[in-house]
Design a protein around this motif. Structure first.
Motif, PDB file in Angstrom:
ATOM      1  N   SER A 286     -19.853 -38.132  44.695  1.00  0.00           N
ATOM      2  CA  SER A 286     -19.009 -39.316  44.873  1.00  0.00           C
ATOM      3  C   SER A 286     -17.539 -38.888  44.856  1.00  0.00           C
ATOM      4  O   SER A 286     -17.222 -37.699  44.763  1.00  0.00           O
ATOM      5  N   SER A 287     -16.651 -39.873  44.894  1.00  0.00           N
ATOM      6  CA  SER A 287     -15.223 -39.544  44.865  1.00  0.00           C
ATOM      7  C   SER A 287     -14.807 -39.007  43.494  1.00  0.00           C
ATOM      8  O   SER A 287     -13.709 -38.477  43.349  1.00  0.00           O
ATOM      9  N   LEU A 288     -15.670 -39.138  42.488  1.00  0.00           N
ATOM     10  CA  LEU A 288     -15.391 -38.519  41.186  1.00  0.00           C
ATOM     11  C   LEU A 288     -16.099 -37.165  41.159  1.00  0.00           C
ATOM     12  O   LEU A 288     -17.338 -37.109  41.148  1.00  0.00           O
ATOM     13  N   PRO A 289     -15.357 -36.062  41.161  1.00  0.00           N
ATOM     14  CA  PRO A 289     -16.009 -34.741  41.195  1.00  0.00           C
ATOM     15  C   PRO A 289     -17.024 -34.591  40.066  1.00  0.00           C
ATOM     16  O   PRO A 289     -16.765 -34.969  38.929  1.00  0.00           O
ATOM     17  N   GLY A 290     -18.198 -34.066  40.435  1.00  0.00           N
ATOM     18  CA  GLY A 290     -19.234 -33.845  39.427  1.00  0.00           C
ATOM     19  C   GLY A 290     -20.171 -35.027  39.236  1.00  0.00           C
ATOM     20  O   GLY A 290     -21.151 -34.905  38.498  1.00  0.00           O
ATOM     21  N   LEU A 291     -19.916 -36.132  39.900  1.00  0.00           N
ATOM     22  CA  LEU A 291     -20.805 -37.293  39.779  1.00  0.00           C
ATOM     23  C   LEU A 291     -21.540 -37.491  41.103  1.00  0.00           C
ATOM     24  O   LEU A 291     -20.910 -37.735  42.142  1.00  0.00           O
ATOM     25  N   TYR A 292     -22.867 -37.375  41.059  1.00  0.00           N
ATOM     26  CA  TYR A 292     -23.707 -37.407  42.265  1.00  0.00           C
ATOM     27  C   TYR A 292     -24.636 -38.612  42.220  1.00  0.00           C
ATOM     28  O   TYR A 292     -25.041 -39.059  41.140  1.00  0.00           O
ATOM     29  N   PHE A 293     -24.991 -39.103  43.388  1.00  0.00           N
ATOM     30  CA  PHE A 293     -25.950 -40.209  43.491  1.00  0.00           C
ATOM     31  C   PHE A 293     -27.078 -39.792  44.427  1.00  0.00           C
ATOM     32  O   PHE A 293     -26.816 -39.288  45.534  1.00  0.00           O
ATOM     33  N   ALA A 294     -28.323 -40.046  43.995  1.00  0.00           N
ATOM     34  CA  ALA A 294     -29.480 -39.734  44.847  1.00  0.00           C
ATOM     35  C   ALA A 294     -30.337 -40.980  44.999  1.00  0.00           C
ATOM     36  O   ALA A 294     -30.273 -41.897  44.186  1.00  0.00           O
ATOM     37  N   GLY A 295     -31.159 -41.016  46.041  1.00  0.00           N
ATOM     38  CA  GLY A 295     -32.060 -42.152  46.236  1.00  0.00           C
ATOM     39  C   GLY A 295     -31.383 -43.305  46.949  1.00  0.00           C
ATOM     40  O   GLY A 295     -30.462 -43.116  47.757  1.00  0.00           O
ATOM     41  N   LEU A 296     -31.816 -44.516  46.644  1.00  0.00           N
ATOM     42  CA  LEU A 296     -31.346 -45.693  47.390  1.00  0.00           C
ATOM     43  C   LEU A 296     -29.825 -45.798  47.431  1.00  0.00           C
ATOM     44  O   LEU A 296     -29.250 -46.213  48.442  1.00  0.00           O
ATOM     45  N   ALA A 297     -29.154 -45.401  46.349  1.00  0.00           N
ATOM     46  CA  ALA A 297     -27.689 -45.493  46.318  1.00  0.00           C
ATOM     47  C   ALA A 297     -27.051 -44.596  47.380  1.00  0.00           C
ATOM     48  O   ALA A 297     -25.887 -44.773  47.733  1.00  0.00           O
ATOM     49  N   ALA A 298     -27.832 -43.633  47.904  1.00  0.00           N
ATOM     50  CA  ALA A 298     -27.289 -42.718  48.921  1.00  0.00           C
ATOM     51  C   ALA A 298     -27.672 -43.148  50.336  1.00  0.00           C
ATOM     52  O   ALA A 298     -27.302 -42.483  51.300  1.00  0.00           O
ATOM     53  N   ALA A 299     -28.409 -44.257  50.465  1.00  0.00           N
ATOM     54  CA  ALA A 299     -28.893 -44.656  51.799  1.00  0.00           C
ATOM     55  C   ALA A 299     -27.749 -45.033  52.729  1.00  0.00           C
ATOM     56  O   ALA A 299     -27.814 -44.787  53.939  1.00  0.00           O
ATOM     57  N   ALA A 300     -26.684 -45.612  52.187  1.00  0.00           N
ATOM     58  CA  ALA A 300     -25.566 -46.002  53.055  1.00  0.00           C
ATOM     59  C   ALA A 300     -24.920 -44.775  53.695  1.00  0.00           C
ATOM     60  O   ALA A 300     -24.330 -44.858  54.770  1.00  0.00           O
ATOM     61  N   THR A 301     -25.040 -43.612  53.060  1.00  0.00           N
ATOM     62  CA  THR A 301     -24.459 -42.386  53.606  1.00  0.00           C
ATOM     63  C   THR A 301     -25.466 -41.605  54.446  1.00  0.00           C
ATOM     64  O   THR A 301     -25.155 -41.160  55.543  1.00  0.00           O
ATOM     65  N   PHE A 302     -26.685 -41.441  53.928  1.00  0.00           N
ATOM     66  CA  PHE A 302     -27.643 -40.541  54.575  1.00  0.00           C
ATOM     67  C   PHE A 302     -28.766 -41.270  55.325  1.00  0.00           C
ATOM     68  O   PHE A 302     -29.649 -40.630  55.878  1.00  0.00           O
ATOM     69  N   GLY A 303     -28.718 -42.578  55.302  1.00  0.00           N
ATOM     70  CA  GLY A 303     -29.665 -43.330  56.115  1.00  0.00           C
ATOM     71  C   GLY A 303     -30.957 -43.700  55.417  1.00  0.00           C
ATOM     72  O   GLY A 303     -31.138 -43.473  54.215  1.00  0.00           O
ATOM     73  N   PRO A 304     -31.881 -44.282  56.212  1.00  0.00           N
ATOM     74  CA  PRO A 304     -33.046 -44.944  55.634  1.00  0.00           C
ATOM     75  C   PRO A 304     -33.999 -44.035  54.878  1.00  0.00           C
ATOM     76  O   PRO A 304     -34.741 -44.507  54.018  1.00  0.00           O
ATOM     77  N   VAL A 305     -33.989 -42.741  55.134  1.00  0.00           N
ATOM     78  CA  VAL A 305     -34.967 -41.883  54.440  1.00  0.00           C
ATOM     79  C   VAL A 305     -34.703 -41.863  52.936  1.00  0.00           C
ATOM     80  O   VAL A 305     -35.608 -41.597  52.143  1.00  0.00           O
ATOM     81  N   MET A 306     -33.469 -42.198  52.545  1.00  0.00           N
ATOM     82  CA  MET A 306     -33.156 -42.208  51.110  1.00  0.00           C
ATOM     83  C   MET A 306     -33.838 -43.363  50.386  1.00  0.00           C
ATOM     84  O   MET A 306     -33.826 -43.433  49.166  1.00  0.00           O
ATOM     85  N   ARG A 307     -34.414 -44.289  51.152  1.00  0.00           N
ATOM     86  CA  ARG A 307     -35.183 -45.376  50.524  1.00  0.00           C
ATOM     87  C   ARG A 307     -36.594 -44.922  50.184  1.00  0.00           C
ATOM     88  O   ARG A 307     -37.346 -45.656  49.571  1.00  0.00           O
TER      89      ARG A 307
END
Ligand SMILES: Cc1cc2nc3c(=O)[nH]c(=O)nc-3n(C[C@H](O)[C@H](O)[C@H](O)COP(=O)(O)OP(=O)(O)OC[C@H]3O[C@@H](n4cnc5c(N)ncnc54)[C@H](O)[C@@H]3O)c2cc1C
Length: 421
Positions: A354-375
């Protein structure tokens, strides 16, 4: 005051948390993974459920071979639905083999600060200073109940993810709102459990997926496109197998892809089970719900504008999950405000940061960036691999030898080797 320190803390032990942990441990980092393995699947999905995803699309990700669902169950055929308990057992086996030491407690807060950048506090009271935090809390925090049903007491209106045992509704009239797999399967399982389900769907016609062919001719492959973790077709393959490229699709189009890939539809194997025991009303828009006597009166509007009142004892909203970082109350208010978002989802780099270095999001929260497979589970390997590589590049101890997970894996490896993925 911090009790302990770790390179990385992963919040959540579902498919994304476990896959990320597996990739990280293999790279020799100190990783704490907090959560009971597969808890959401075990506690928040109904008994008797089957997965909609095919076996080859239900693999968790690990760098070592032999850890895929299809390795564990090499004879599982395409078109053979996976029972929920089989998948939960696979996820737990994966956790035990690839990620030993998951901690069955909850993270109660993630804050910025401390000597490493973040402080992660557990329900046990322990505070961990962490350089990196991976938020892999899944879909649960994003359960969506439509406004027309919100504000009702939970004994009258609930989300589908609140139920493991639908037997509680035996002998009762229950409205199920929705038209996707979750709604259709909940209605069928309610009928199986002796309840009287009434499906209220906005769609005019229910959609059903077709039976996947186990083998396809070369011609069918060319015309229909390749098979992928999200289904068959050239575009679908791209969204499923190349999520890194989806990031470059213009934002508005990407959101449309997330919404429209795999729209609400029932699995082919469920179709015959949705019989006369389930009352089905399609083309119904929710208008309002009011508490009455011992139940709820749900008003819907059909395409002619006619208002129809359905009286039931309970309403189950099988209306999906909508990511919204403000609902991740495990993150401190400061973090929720400071993370850059777009339409309430975190804006992520190519490495899920995320915009905060060291803080990552995986799964549904990442779908807006990486698309539907994150669901879906199918995106877990990609996410885990990318996050792990990025964290290791950032961590001074990158050259440390692989730790206990890999050692344990090597020690337990079956004689003669395990099949390659
Ligand atoms: C009814 C239903 C059926 C589905 N069927 C399929 C299917 O067939 N195939 C498919 O690919 N996808 C399916 N999905 C989608 C599925 O939920 C996701 O693909 C998958 O669970 C994503 O994995 P995850 O790790 O992101 O989330 P989850 O599996 O939800 O895991 C996240 C974990 O984090 C834990 N957690 C949350 N907060 C905390 C905290 N503060 N501290 C510690 N732990 C925490 C949760 O308890 C949970 O166990 C289905 C979803 C539903 C609701």
């Amino acid at each position: 005051m911090n009790d302990s320190a770790s390179d990385v803390v992963i919040v959540g032990a579902g498919p994304y948390g476990l896959s990320t942990a597996a990739h990280l441990q293999n790279l020799g980092l100190e990783v704490r993974i907090i959560g009971t393995p597969m808890r959401f699947w075990n506690e928040n999905m109904p008994e008797g459920m089957y997965l909609k995803s095919e076996a080859f699309a239900s693999n968790l990700g690990a760098p070592q071979p032999g850890m895929a669902f299809t390795d564990r169950h090499p004879d599982w055929r395409t078109g053979q639905p996976i029972p929920l308990e089989t998948f939960v057992a696979y996820g737990r086996w994966f956790a035990a083999e690839a990620v030993p030491g998951t901690e069955p407690t909850d993270v109660v807060s993630v804050e910025r600060g401390g000597p490493a950048g973040y402080v992660v506090t557990l329900a046990t009271g322990e505070a961990i200073a962490a350089r990196a935090v991976v938020i892999a809390v899944g879909v649960g925090p994003f359960a969506h109940i439509p406004d027309e049903l919100s504000g009702m007491p939970s004994w009258l209106v609930s989300h589908s993810s609140s139920h493991r045992d639908l037997g509680l509704f035996a002998g009762r009239d229950v409205a199920v709102v929705g038209a996707g797999q979750s709604a259709l399967e909940t209605a069928v399982l309610l009928a199986d459990a002796g309840a009287r389900p009434h499906l209220l769907a906005r769609r005019e016609v229910l959609d059903w997926n077709s039976v996947p062919a186990e083998r396809r001719s070369p011609r069918a492959k060319i015309i229909g496109g390749p098979r992928s973790g999200l289904g068959t077709g050239y575009r679908t393959w791209l969204w499923a197998e190349r999520p890194g490229l989806v990031r470059f699709v213009p934002y508005a189009k990407r959101q449309r892809i997330v919404r429209e890939t795999l729209p609400p539809a029932g699995a082919w194997w469920l179709r015959d089970r949705l019989d006369e025991r389930v009352q089905v009303s399609t083309g119904r828009l929710l208008a309002k719900a009011i508490e009455q006597d011992d139940g709820v009166a749900v008003t819907t509007v059909d395409h002619t504008g006619r208002r129809i009142v359905t009286e039931v004892e309970h309403v189950i909203a099988a209306t999906g999950f909508v990511p919204d970082i403000q609902r991740l109350t495990v993150l401190s208010p400061e973090i929720r405000v400071r993370v850059d978002t777009r339409s309430s989802s975190p804006v992520l780099t190519r490495d899920f940061e995320s915009s905060l270095p060291g803080l990552y999001f995986a799964g549904l929260a990442a779908a807006a960036t990486f698309g539907p497979v994150m669901r879906f589970v199918h995106g877990a390997d990609f996410a885990g691999r990318r996050i792990a590589r990025h964290i290791i590049r950032r961590t001074p101890r990158a050259a440390a030898p692989p730790r206990r997970a890999q050692a344990a894996f090597e020690a337990n490896r079956p004689q003669g080797g395990t099949p390659q993925r």
